[in-house]
Design an enzyme around this catalytic site. Structure first.
Site, PDB file in Angstrom:
ATOM      1  N   ARG A 203       0.817  -1.214   0.000  1.00  0.00           N
ATOM      2  CA  ARG A 203       0.000   0.000   0.000  1.00  0.00           C
ATOM      3  C   ARG A 203       0.847   1.258   0.000  1.00  0.00           C
ATOM      4  O   ARG A 203       0.369   2.345  -0.319  1.00  0.00           O
ATOM      5  CB  ARG A 203      -0.925  -0.020   1.223  1.00  0.00           C
ATOM      6  CG  ARG A 203      -2.083   0.979   1.126  1.00  0.00           C
ATOM      7  CD  ARG A 203      -3.146   0.781   2.195  1.00  0.00           C
ATOM      8  NE  ARG A 203      -2.711   1.247   3.506  1.00  0.00           N
ATOM      9  CZ  ARG A 203      -2.523   0.475   4.547  1.00  0.00           C
ATOM     10  NH1 ARG A 203      -2.685  -0.845   4.443  1.00  0.00           N
ATOM     11  NH2 ARG A 203      -2.143   0.977   5.711  1.00  0.00           N
ATOM     12  N   TYR A 256     -17.127  18.029 -12.706  1.00  0.00           N
ATOM     13  CA  TYR A 256     -17.573  16.646 -12.706  1.00  0.00           C
ATOM     14  C   TYR A 256     -18.571  16.459 -11.570  1.00  0.00           C
ATOM     15  O   TYR A 256     -18.334  16.893 -10.437  1.00  0.00           O
ATOM     16  CB  TYR A 256     -16.365  15.721 -12.547  1.00  0.00           C
ATOM     17  CG  TYR A 256     -16.686  14.254 -12.470  1.00  0.00           C
ATOM     18  CD1 TYR A 256     -17.467  13.631 -13.441  1.00  0.00           C
ATOM     19  CD2 TYR A 256     -16.187  13.482 -11.431  1.00  0.00           C
ATOM     20  CE1 TYR A 256     -17.748  12.281 -13.376  1.00  0.00           C
ATOM     21  CE2 TYR A 256     -16.454  12.125 -11.354  1.00  0.00           C
ATOM     22  CZ  TYR A 256     -17.241  11.531 -12.332  1.00  0.00           C
ATOM     23  OH  TYR A 256     -17.523  10.189 -12.264  1.00  0.00           O
ATOM     24  N   ASP A 329      -7.524  20.678 -11.752  1.00  0.00           N
ATOM     25  CA  ASP A 329      -7.795  19.383 -12.388  1.00  0.00           C
ATOM     26  C   ASP A 329      -7.633  19.600 -13.889  1.00  0.00           C
ATOM     27  O   ASP A 329      -8.468  20.230 -14.533  1.00  0.00           O
ATOM     28  CB  ASP A 329      -9.212  18.914 -12.048  1.00  0.00           C
ATOM     29  CG  ASP A 329      -9.542  17.534 -12.634  1.00  0.00           C
ATOM     30  OD1 ASP A 329      -8.931  17.144 -13.649  1.00  0.00           O
ATOM     31  OD2 ASP A 329     -10.414  16.850 -12.077  1.00  0.00           O
ATOM     32  N   LYS A 354      -8.334   8.769 -18.302  1.00  0.00           N
ATOM     33  CA  LYS A 354      -8.736   9.421 -19.551  1.00  0.00           C
ATOM     34  C   LYS A 354      -7.567   9.469 -20.545  1.00  0.00           C
ATOM     35  O   LYS A 354      -7.082   8.445 -20.980  1.00  0.00           O
ATOM     36  CB  LYS A 354      -9.286  10.801 -19.242  1.00  0.00           C
ATOM     37  CG  LYS A 354     -10.330  10.840 -18.118  1.00  0.00           C
ATOM     38  CD  LYS A 354     -11.524   9.931 -18.371  1.00  0.00           C
ATOM     39  CE  LYS A 354     -12.678  10.176 -17.407  1.00  0.00           C
ATOM     40  NZ  LYS A 354     -12.408   9.837 -16.007  1.00  0.00           N
TER      41      LYS A 354
END
Length: 539
Positions: A203, A256, A329, A354
């Protein structure tokens, strides 16, 4: 450090395994695995020298016990994880061709390694004859790099320029492990007391993932990048890490939807409030900064789905004057079309799902910025999880190698199609920052080198007409997401806002006739013909 092989075999001394190096050439003038950094003079210099027999040879020395302890935490991390801090400093005599260094040269280099001056917390190693000094640390001179374009960086950064996986494979291996072992208990103690470097647990890091992070850092010009399991994971962890309980943020109207939901429903549970402004409302931003103790200004640019653009340089200066951080962003822009950090932002965030991944086959998100801020976010990320699987990291690495080619094609197709759509009688309005009709066209021209591969537009008709148009298209998939090789068409009123009434959707500007079209890498003429025939079907 990677150097070319000589015609004679190198003599490898009994070195620590963490200082093992591979034999592929490094022409960069920048140490393997080191991120481009500006404005720091801290460095470790290792000199290369080879005469007689022709060529260079790798020579790895065993450092004296006190050497590693004298390195800063930063340098030790580079030594252990990236494998670039070995002193390659062998002076070969003119006579022997056996491949063995003269004892005098070896003794001189070992003596140099043993007496290490320390400046600003970082060891400085000066050894032998300085033909081609390699800096290991925070100094980077772009003029000495053999990669001068983003296209080349997407292919080689984090890999040919140095990776922490010792291999002669061209592609980066996938390291599938959930934990990392320690050879002895003392090594574990050294790790806990920061004298030894390890990921410790899956992790907390992975060599394959580090390559993806280094590649993105190189593109963004960032000190550090943290990659996570999704773009939403990156957004939510960033917000929770940087905004204190009871804090205040400023964000923009167009964004978004899931980001808006998190800001409106989850952050208030932590006492965090928000001011929402129009992307172009600089006066509204200034007012919010004056009325509230704002920790963070967070916005997309361009935004989703109307592709509004924020003047990043202007808002960054304004926010910084009030002690407020700025996170952009840049998912719609990509790191190729816009450099948010260079424009003044503190952090840049991407849904790597994306354009960065680019093949509609992986979920990932990333945050790039200063070491200090990214470390704050990383600390919370280690607690919350949301770790990217190393197989997904491999797909990000592979996808990025064609990022510049894909984005170039998508920029071109989107701009040409936006112009076609704007002139078509069956289209009421087109939203694309590359068009002069776009409200922030001048801002986009200043801060973007390309306008992206997504065009939003409104067809002339109602929901039934919109559905007829979408169903008439033959090339794009009806799907969420964008930025992949395949074109995607998305009617937001149905895809993202169907649970809301028409009146509620209209509050966000989401009309029934709105279309978001993500252009892939198909031929422009094919896409144009397909869209035109679909528009004719609703005439």
């Amino acid at each position: 450090m990677a150097v070319s092989s000589c015609s004679f075999p190198p003599r490898v001394f009994n070195a620590y395994s963490s200082f093992e190096c591979r034999s592929d050439p490094d022409f960069s003038g920048t140490p393997a695995g080191e991120k481009p950094r500006i404005g720091s003079n801290r460095r470790v210099t290792a000199s290369l020298f080879c005469t007689g027999g022709g060529g260079l040879s790798s020579l790895i020395f065993r450092f004296p016990p006190n050497f590693v302890r004298q390195l800063s935490v930063k340098a030790r991390r580079n030594c252990s994880n990236i494998g670039v801090a070995q002193v390659v400093a062998a002076s070969w005599s003119n006579g022997p061709t056996s491949g063995y260094p003269s004892s005098a040269a070896a003794a001189a280099c070992q003596a140099a390694a043993a007496s290490v001056p320390v400046s600003d917390g970082v060891a400085v190693v000066e050894g032998c004859i300085d033909n081609d000094s390699v800096q290991i640390g925070d100094s980077y001179d772009s003029k000495t790099s053999f990669l001068s374009s983003d296209g080349s960086i997407t292919v080689h950064a984090g890999e040919r320029l140095g990776r922490g996986i010792v291999t002669d494979a061209i592609t980066t291996p996938v390291v599938n492990t959930s934990a990392y072992f320690f050879k002895k208990t003392q090594e574990l103690i050294d790790f806990k007391e920061k004298r030894h470097t390890s990921f410790e647990y899956g992790r907390y890091g992975n060599p394959t993932t580090v390559v993806a992070e280094e590649k993105i850092s190189a593109l963004e010009g960032a000190e550090s990048t943290l990659i996570m399991a999704s773009g939403m994971c990156a957004s939510t962890v960033m917000l929770m890490a940087l905004v204190p309980a009871g804090g205040h943020i400023v964000t923009t109207t167009d964004c978004y939807r899931k980001t808006r939901i998190f800001i409106e429903t989850i952050l208030p549970k932590m006492g965090i409030s928000a001011t929402v402004i129009d992307p172009a409302d600089v006066d509204g931003l200034e007012s919010a900064l004056n009325k509230n103790k704002v920790s963070l200004f967070f916005t997309e640019s361009p935004t989703n789905p109307f592709l509004r653009c924020v003047d990043i340089e202007k808002v960054s200066k304004l926010c910084h004057s009030k002690g407020t951080l700025v996170c952009i962003d840049g998912t719609f822009a990509t790191p190729l079309n816009q450099k948010a950090l260079a424009l003044g932002a503190d952090l840049v965030l991407h849904s790597a799902t994306k354009f960065i991944g680019g093949h509609n086959d992986v979920l990932a998100g990333c945050i790039s910025g200063s070491e200090k801020l990214v470390t704050e976010i990383r600390t919370l990320h280690h607690i919350l999880g949301g770790t990217l699987n190393p197989n997904a990291a491999y797909l990000i690495i592979r996808g990025m190698k064609t990022l510049h080619l894909r984005v170039q094609q998508q920029n071109s197709t989107a701009l040409r199609m936006a112009e076609v759509l704007e002139a078509h009688p069956r289209v009421k309005r087109v939203y694309y920052p590359g068009l002069p009709s776009h409200p922030e066209h001048e801002i986009a021209k200043r801060q973007m080198t390309g306008f992206g591969g997504v065009v939003s537009f409104e067809v002339d008709g109602d929901l039934t007409t919109t559905i007829k148009f979408v169903d008439a298209l033959k090339i794009p998939y009806i799907a969420p997401s964008f930025g992949g090789c395949e074109s995607i068409v998305d009617p937001p009123a149905i895809m993202s806002y169907w649970d809301l009434s028409r009146a509620e959707r209209s509050k966000y500007g989401i009309l029934d006739n709105l279309i978001r079209f993500s252009f892939g890498v198909e031929d422009f003429e094919d896409l144009k013909a397909d869209i035109l025939q679909a528009l004719e079907s609703i005439a």
